[in-house]
Design an enzyme around this catalytic site. Structure first.
Site, PDB file in Angstrom:
ATOM      1  N   HIS A 167       0.858  -1.194   0.000  1.00 22.93           N
ATOM      2  CA  HIS A 167       0.000   0.000   0.000  1.00 22.93           C
ATOM      3  C   HIS A 167       0.888   1.236   0.000  1.00 22.93           C
ATOM      4  CE1 HIS A 167      -2.983   2.968   1.271  1.00 22.93           C
ATOM      5  NE2 HIS A 167      -3.901   2.079   0.984  1.00 22.93           N
ATOM      6  N   LYS A 601     -16.000   1.506  -7.145  1.00 21.70           N
ATOM      7  CA  LYS A 601     -15.665   2.556  -8.115  1.00 21.70           C
ATOM      8  C   LYS A 601     -16.633   2.514  -9.296  1.00 21.70           C
ATOM      9  CE  LYS A 601     -11.608   2.092 -10.014  1.00 21.70           C
ATOM     10  NZ  LYS A 601     -11.792   1.833 -11.475  1.00 21.70           N
TER      11      LYS A 601
END
Length: 939
Positions: A167, A601
């Site tokens: 990440h 999304k």
């Protein structure tokens, strides 16, 4: 007087989100120890700043801190704080960024300590076990009156696998990581020990030294993060917690279940195993190569073998029993007879010396002569262990010999942890998943088929013809390529990566690379193409129609449409004889991965969550029809917009039959450090995963009963409305991409090399091509948090209308249906972290006034609508009424985010106006890291 338009410079929110968080006197009293800790750490940080960076820097930081709290009390305007930063050079602003970032890190430590303190208070008071603990789970199972057969049916093959992923905002250096852990231990010492005044002062001074070290240490790397950096960062958690915690919890949960259900048939195997994507996930990451796969797998294996060697050394120091004082069983005598190096009076030490020598030989065989250190046992002349099972068999001899001498308490200490550790971690440590996008597979397989003369234009074929060709190739043992085949750069790279996986499997065992995941999987051919690559690398062997393959092929269903078609895709591929034979050969288990990020999304928060729930229901029906078992792999991110939220609640919110004793789940970003940075929190969080998995497998947790069909139909309608509202903004509003790009640090995330992976899969500006992490991270940084709530207010308001019965229906679901409760609770949590007053400052970065006011106006309207509907359905205007820990966090320290956000806006303005100096770029990077640390689940 004209009301300012949202997005205009003089617009101010009517209320702050903090106005929707109620902290009463009782709540303040409970958190007073937390505030004491935060004040202590903050004061010590202030002292360090004043002494080492000067009074002027300290005064600027302290002035910003006071102004931030004054903003929360509505005593000053946000502009007053922003003005403090406008005309100052970046060199003066960097210490301010670092100070507030460090304070966020220290506040996290204080909150973790407070949670420990509250749990200890409940335990000492002999309160009922806390929900999400294993003790509470065992009590629920007893109350349910389950039989051994029922428990065995669901938990016989129980497996829980946290999968560590990389990440971009979790890139803290080892020095920072170690300093955090030392501060944690010192705070724990002060809390648990009655110290003398001198000891108390010494502990405070030691904390101060760690804070000073942090102040003078670069919090993030200056150079671009590499995958090897991410590999090292992921492995850090094993020494920090996993080696201590995972073997113990595996032993304890197995014993507890077998004590309660002795005839259940639960396997004598670890329930918790570890997984990783770091170095194997090449979807959209061109930097993953065959060398990286080799690095990731060998680094993991080296970590495991080194740990086992260190534990053997410590164990030999402890087991000093003399042959004159104990009985030496025959099996132990056989082990000792293999080594004659003196000290025969101490058989356990002699036997452990033999085992260490064999393990040292194993390490040399795997990693070369440079693996040995001066502390290692001699390896020359000793046979390497072929498998970790052989090592464990020798350790079992030690165990049996101790128990034969009634030394059970000794056997149940370090030796038990080591035996369970060898069983859990083996020689591979964790399983590295390989992942690639289906489009790449299609291109590469097409090239292989063309080179072999099977078909010169695979891409032109329809699905039926593709499946026919691929199936035929999978039943033939001959490879498609010869050693001298000339391939494109892409095909050569992809095959080299899969072959590197095959080498790791051969060297470190089949669990080194156990899974192959297909991103954007939409068809049967997508799954068979992956099998072709595995076959070409020698991992898949048709073997006359009874295929052998240690790697599971896992479809990843990501978009809402793919989730809706997932069950049909699975049934279709199971109708392909060679693939069905493969599943049967792998124990009749098919794993399916569900994508929380791209579905969100694609269709927004509520639509994505419901699509996932529906997909799981369909998949459960599909595998029941096909007569196989299902294991779901949840691709959750840290933030709610990517499936985040409390893991216990999320797992209990799964539909009936979706867990079945097995679960894999991604862990990423700041969540990894928050959950697993040290043993106490790591144990608590692993317990949570186990508890929820066991309860979801054995108990009726959905709570809908005969009302499920009606509830599903209602959510179909509401989710469709939510998706439409979301799509109207994200996919159909002209200029939205421009607004998003300019009003958030999206471009800077890509330009400043945050993380090893590019921000987009392709070089386009389409939302569909953008990776989920930068999509969510950008909205988190700007405090809009749009992926975690947008569209829900409109959907609920539209469905309810003026009908009180419809509102009552949703209120009933909130009280009784864990899925619906979790969805609204997570939405409330993310909205509590939003701040449209701060977001308005980011909107001012948009150059087009009309675009800014139009898009931000829609966001403001939907935000207010969502707050109203949350309050109506939950019956509380307090966003965090059900989450005391987050309420403490938001109320006590979220004002400290104000300076970081306003500094980020100021530095973004400078950067976009042409100031690309090192100080400005570093300042932006530091604000991103600081905000991610403070929010704790931002990407």
């Amino acid at each position: 007087m004209t009301t300012p338009t949202p997005g205009s410079a003089d617009w101010r929110p009517a209320t702050s989100v903090v106005d929707h968080i109620v902290v009463d006197d009782a709540g303040r009293a409970l958190t007073e120890p937390l505030r004491d800790d935060i004040r202590l750490l903050g004061t010590m940080l202030g002292d360090v700043v004043r002494e080492h960076s000067g009074a002027d820097t300290f005064d600027l930081i302290e002035g910003a801190r006071k102004a931030a709290f004054a903003i929360r009390r509505s005593e000053i305007d946000r502009d007053d704080l922003a003005t403090m930063f406008v005309d100052r050079p970046a060199t003066q602003l960097l210490p301010v960024v670092r100070a507030f970032s460090l304070f966020a890190l220290l506040a996290n430590l204080g909150e973790d300590q407070h949670r420990e303190r509250r749990r200890a208070i409940h335990e000492r008071a002999a309160d009922a076990p806390q929900a999400s603990s294993l003790a509470a789970t065992y009590a629920k199972l007893r109350a349910a009156g389950l039989t051994d057969a029922q428990v065995g049916a669901e938990l016989a093959h129980a497996t829980v696998v946290p999968v560590i992923t990389a990440h971009p905002t979790e890139t803290r250096r080892r020095t920072v990581f170690d300093a955090q852990n030392r501060i944690t231990e010192l705070m724990r010492l002060r809390r648990r020990t009655e110290l003398t005044p001198a000891e108390e002062r010494a502990a405070i001074d030691a904390i101060g030294r760690q804070i000073l070290t942090l102040w003078q240490t670069a919090l993030v790397r200056v150079e671009r993060l590499t995958i090897s950096d991410e590999v090292a960062s992921g492995l850090r958690y094993y020494d920090a917690s996993f080696f201590d915690v995972v073997p113990v919890i595996n032993t304890q949960v197995r014993r507890a279940l077998l004590d309660q259900y002795p005839d259940s048939g639960i396997e004598d195997a670890p329930m918790v195993r570890m997984g990783s994507w770091i170095g194997g996930d090449r979807d959209g990451n061109p930097y993953v190569t065959a060398d990286i796969v080799a690095l990731a797998t060998s680094s993991a294996a080296r970590t495991a073998v080194r740990h086992h060697l260190d534990e053997l050394r410590s164990l030999a120091q402890e087991l000093s029993m003399s042959a004159r004082l104990i009985t030496v069983p025959d099996d132990l005598a056989v082990l000792t007879a293999r080594t004659r190096s003196g000290g025969d009076d101490e058989p356990f030490r002699v036997a452990l010396g033999h085992i260490r020598s064999r393990l040292a030989a194993t390490g040399e065989a795997m990693f070369g002569a440079d693996f040995r250190t001066t502390d290692d046992a001699a390896s020359t002349g000793f046979d390497a262990y072929a498998t970790a099972d052989e090592l464990r068999a020798d350790l079992d001899v030690i165990d049996a010999a101790l128990r034969a001498n009634n030394d059970d308490t000794i056997a149940d200490d370090r030796l038990l942890r080591l035996r369970e550790g060898v069983r859990t971690f083996g020689f591979n440590l964790s399983g590295l998943d390989m992942r690639q996008n289906s489009d790449v597979h299609e291109e590469v397989v097409g090239e292989l088929l063309a080179w072999a003369g099977v078909h010169d234009d695979y891409a032109s074929l329809d699905e039926a013809d593709r499946v026919a060709i691929l199936s035929a190739e999978l039943t033939a043992r001959r490879p498609l390529l010869s050693p001298d085949a000339e391939l494109s750069e892409l095909a050569a790279k992809e095959l080299a990566i899969v072959r590197a996986g095959a080498t790791a499997i051969k060297t470190f065992g089949p669990q080194a690379v156990p899974n192959y995941i297909i991103s954007m999987c939409t068809s049967v051919s997508d799954m068979l193409e992956a099998a072709i690559l595995l076959k070409e690398a020698g991992i898949f062997d048709p073997d006359g129609g009874v295929p052998r393959c240690s790697v599971r092929i896992i479809p990843l269903f990501e978009t809402i449409e793919d989730l809706q078609q997932g069950a049909a895709t699975l049934l279709a591929v199971l109708d392909v004889p060679i693939y069905r034979a493969l599943v049967d050969a792998q124990g009749g288990l098919q794993e399916v991965m569900l994508g929380y990020s791209d579905s969100n999304k694609d269709g927004g928060y509520l639509a994505a969550n419901w699509a996932l729930y529906r997909a799981e229901l369909d998949l459960v029906d599909a595998v029941r029809t096909a007569g196989i078992r299902l294991r779901l792999f949840h691709g959750r991110g840290g933030t709610v917009g990517r499936g985040g939220g409390p893991s216990y609640d999320a797992i209990l919110a799964q539909p009936p039959g979706a867990v079945q004793g097995s679960l894999r789940i991604t862990e990423q970003g700041e969540i990894i450090a928050a959950k697993y940075a040290e043993p106490v929190t790591a144990r608590r969080n692993l317990e949570t995963l186990l508890a929820a998995t066991i309860e979801s497998s054995l108990l009726d947790v959905e709570g809908l009963g005969d009302d499920s069909a009606e509830a599903y139909a209602i959510l179909d309608d509401v989710a469709a409305s939510a998706r439409d509202a979301y799509s109207e903004l994200v996919h159909r509003t002209p200029g939205f991409v421009q607004y998003f790009t300019e009003s958030t640090p999206l471009s800077e995330i890509g330009e400043m090399n945050i993380g090893s992976r590019p921000a987009s899969r392709k070089q386009t500006k389409a939302i569909s091509d953008l990776r989920a992490i930068p999509w969510v991270l950008s909205w988190s940084q700007s405090r809009v948090m749009l992926p975690g709530w947008y569209g829900t207010g409109t959907a609920f308001e539209s469905w309810i209308g003026d009908d009180p019965q419809r509102l009552a229906t949703l209120q009933r679901y909130y009280r009784s249906w864990p899925f619906f409760t979790s969805v609204l609770s997570n939405m409330a949590q993310v909205m509590a972290k939003s701040d449209l007053g701060v977001a308005q400052r980011y909107s001012q970065l948009v150059a087009d006034d009309e675009l800014r006011e139009r898009v931000f106006g829609k966001i403001v309207d939907e935000h207010e609508r969502s707050l109203r509907m949350l309050a109506a359905i939950t019956g509380s205007a307090d966003l965090l009424a059900d989450n005391a820990a987050l309420k403490r966090s938001v109320y006590n320290r979220f004002p400290y985010l104000e300076p970081l956000n306003l500094l980020q806006v100021e530095l973004l303005k400078r950067y976009r106006n042409g100031d690309e100096s090192r100080e400005v770029r570093r300042g932006i990077l530091l604000t991103m890291n600081g905000l991610a640390t403070a929010l704790r689940n931002s990407g």
